[in-house]
Design a protein around this motif. Sequence first.
Motif, PDB file in Angstrom:
ATOM      1  N   VAL A  19      17.291 -35.272  37.873  1.00 14.60           N
ATOM      2  CA  VAL A  19      17.795 -34.657  38.921  1.00 14.60           C
ATOM      3  C   VAL A  19      16.572 -33.952  39.660  1.00 14.60           C
ATOM      4  O   VAL A  19      15.901 -32.965  38.907  1.00 14.60           O
ATOM      5  N   TYR A  20      16.365 -33.956  40.924  1.00 11.97           N
ATOM      6  CA  TYR A  20      15.342 -33.215  41.585  1.00 11.97           C
ATOM      7  C   TYR A  20      16.274 -32.656  42.827  1.00 11.97           C
ATOM      8  O   TYR A  20      16.907 -33.245  43.510  1.00 11.97           O
ATOM      9  N   LEU A  21      16.134 -31.182  42.961  1.00  8.73           N
ATOM     10  CA  LEU A  21      16.742 -30.717  44.253  1.00  8.73           C
ATOM     11  C   LEU A  21      16.116 -29.232  44.463  1.00  8.73           C
ATOM     12  O   LEU A  21      15.257 -28.523  43.805  1.00  8.73           O
ATOM     13  N   ASP A  22      16.417 -29.239  45.701  1.00  9.72           N
ATOM     14  CA  ASP A  22      15.966 -27.973  46.421  1.00  9.72           C
ATOM     15  C   ASP A  22      16.767 -26.738  45.937  1.00  9.72           C
ATOM     16  O   ASP A  22      17.979 -26.522  45.909  1.00  9.72           O
ATOM     17  N   ALA A  35      24.503 -22.859  48.566  1.00  9.22           N
ATOM     18  CA  ALA A  35      23.632 -24.181  49.272  1.00  9.22           C
ATOM     19  C   ALA A  35      23.528 -25.083  48.099  1.00  9.22           C
ATOM     20  O   ALA A  35      23.442 -26.170  48.095  1.00  9.22           O
ATOM     21  N   ILE A  36      23.073 -24.417  46.898  1.00  5.83           N
ATOM     22  CA  ILE A  36      22.468 -24.978  45.600  1.00  5.83           C
ATOM     23  C   ILE A  36      23.606 -25.805  45.195  1.00  5.83           C
ATOM     24  O   ILE A  36      23.467 -26.875  44.574  1.00  5.83           O
ATOM     25  N   ARG A  41      26.776 -30.968  43.937  1.00  2.00           N
ATOM     26  CA  ARG A  41      27.946 -31.722  43.942  1.00  2.00           C
ATOM     27  C   ARG A  41      27.621 -33.315  44.377  1.00  2.00           C
ATOM     28  O   ARG A  41      28.351 -34.075  43.796  1.00  2.00           O
ATOM     29  N   ARG A  42      26.554 -33.167  45.517  1.00  2.00           N
ATOM     30  CA  ARG A  42      26.374 -34.638  45.935  1.00  2.00           C
ATOM     31  C   ARG A  42      25.613 -35.359  44.994  1.00  2.00           C
ATOM     32  O   ARG A  42      25.899 -36.736  44.416  1.00  2.00           O
ATOM     33  N   GLY A  65      19.895 -24.558  39.373  1.00  2.00           N
ATOM     34  CA  GLY A  65      20.275 -23.117  39.998  1.00  2.00           C
ATOM     35  C   GLY A  65      20.001 -21.930  39.188  1.00  2.00           C
ATOM     36  O   GLY A  65      19.909 -20.815  39.528  1.00  2.00           O
ATOM     37  N   SER A  66      19.664 -22.194  37.883  1.00  2.00           N
ATOM     38  CA  SER A  66      19.357 -21.043  36.884  1.00  2.00           C
ATOM     39  C   SER A  66      17.889 -20.289  37.156  1.00  2.00           C
ATOM     40  O   SER A  66      17.639 -19.361  36.376  1.00  2.00           O
TER      41      SER A  66
END
Length: 367
Positions: A19-22, A35-36, A41-42, A65-66
Amino acid sequence: MRLSFLEPLYKQTGPFASVYLDTSRDRLIEDPDAAIELRWRRLRAALTSEGADQDSLIAAAEAVGSDTNIPGAHGQAVFTAHGRLALLDELPDPPARDTAHFGTLPDTLPLVVQHSPQIPYVVVHVHYSGRHSTDAPGTVRIEAEIGLWPLTKVTPGHRVHEEIPVADWLNAAEVLGRELEGHARRIDAEAVVVAGDMWARGILVRRLPPALRGRVCTLEGAGESRPGRALLEHRLESLFSGRMAEHDRSLLAAFLAQRARDGASAEGLAPAVSALQRGRVKALFLNHHPESPLRLWAGPEPGQLALTEQELRSYGLQDVREERADAVLTRALVGTRAELVLVPDEQVRLHEGVGVLLRYAERTPRF
């Protein structure tokens, strides 16, 4: 670039959720946690559609988000396997787009790209705004950081804080210079960046040990420093943007020299795979193309890779899968302790985007 930071991940068995996310938290986002969560969820839906198990999804959700202690723009790379967190790493910059993948091999190249160029550096900010004389009242305040760029954006390096009376600055600058030399030697720093008041920083630069003086780059003005981020982050961004680490440049120079005389080097996917199979690769050079369609076949072990399914099965392997070429190549590099050098196309265009510097050249048989 050495990839030892990935070794703990590859010691585990897949399948992996990658997983890579902003996870940016800045003033432009009204409710960053919401927002995170929406982004996650997506990605969770995408992982579920690819067959990810529920326990691995739960493990990823707990990690996402930790990083609430990291301010500003950044991201996270989260890897889980068999319901456990396999690796969690902070991304110095948000990913170009949020992605998630579930498969036999972890999708690690985006993380490697974010670790690049791994430039070891020392940055010193000299705070002083008084009269340019050693008999002036007041103090010279020093902030210094020793770290690896760009990782210090989200994982600050060793910090030095000093406050020195102006009257003592001439002698103290020499002592500080020796202290900085010790830190620089420990990380083999290739850049010493000095910013701040021209007079006060000039005294420091002239008293640095000779080994450091040749690596000094001075920056005009002060620049903004934010808590929890790299010291003079935006100034360093401008300085290091597009730059390769000295170590990588030396590997590239060796590759080009060997290529010029048909020596211990090769280009193209097939020769790279062949060399990795035999553990002969010292460094692999890659023109990074995130959407590359190239695919390879892989077995359970790092050195088990091939262009075709038939080749792997001819070695007696039954558990083989077709995977993205970058995922297979990265695992092979980590498993054989070879290095990876990302090379911009405009600097050196490699055949099929891949080149290798070999540990030794093939001996030409004599007849």
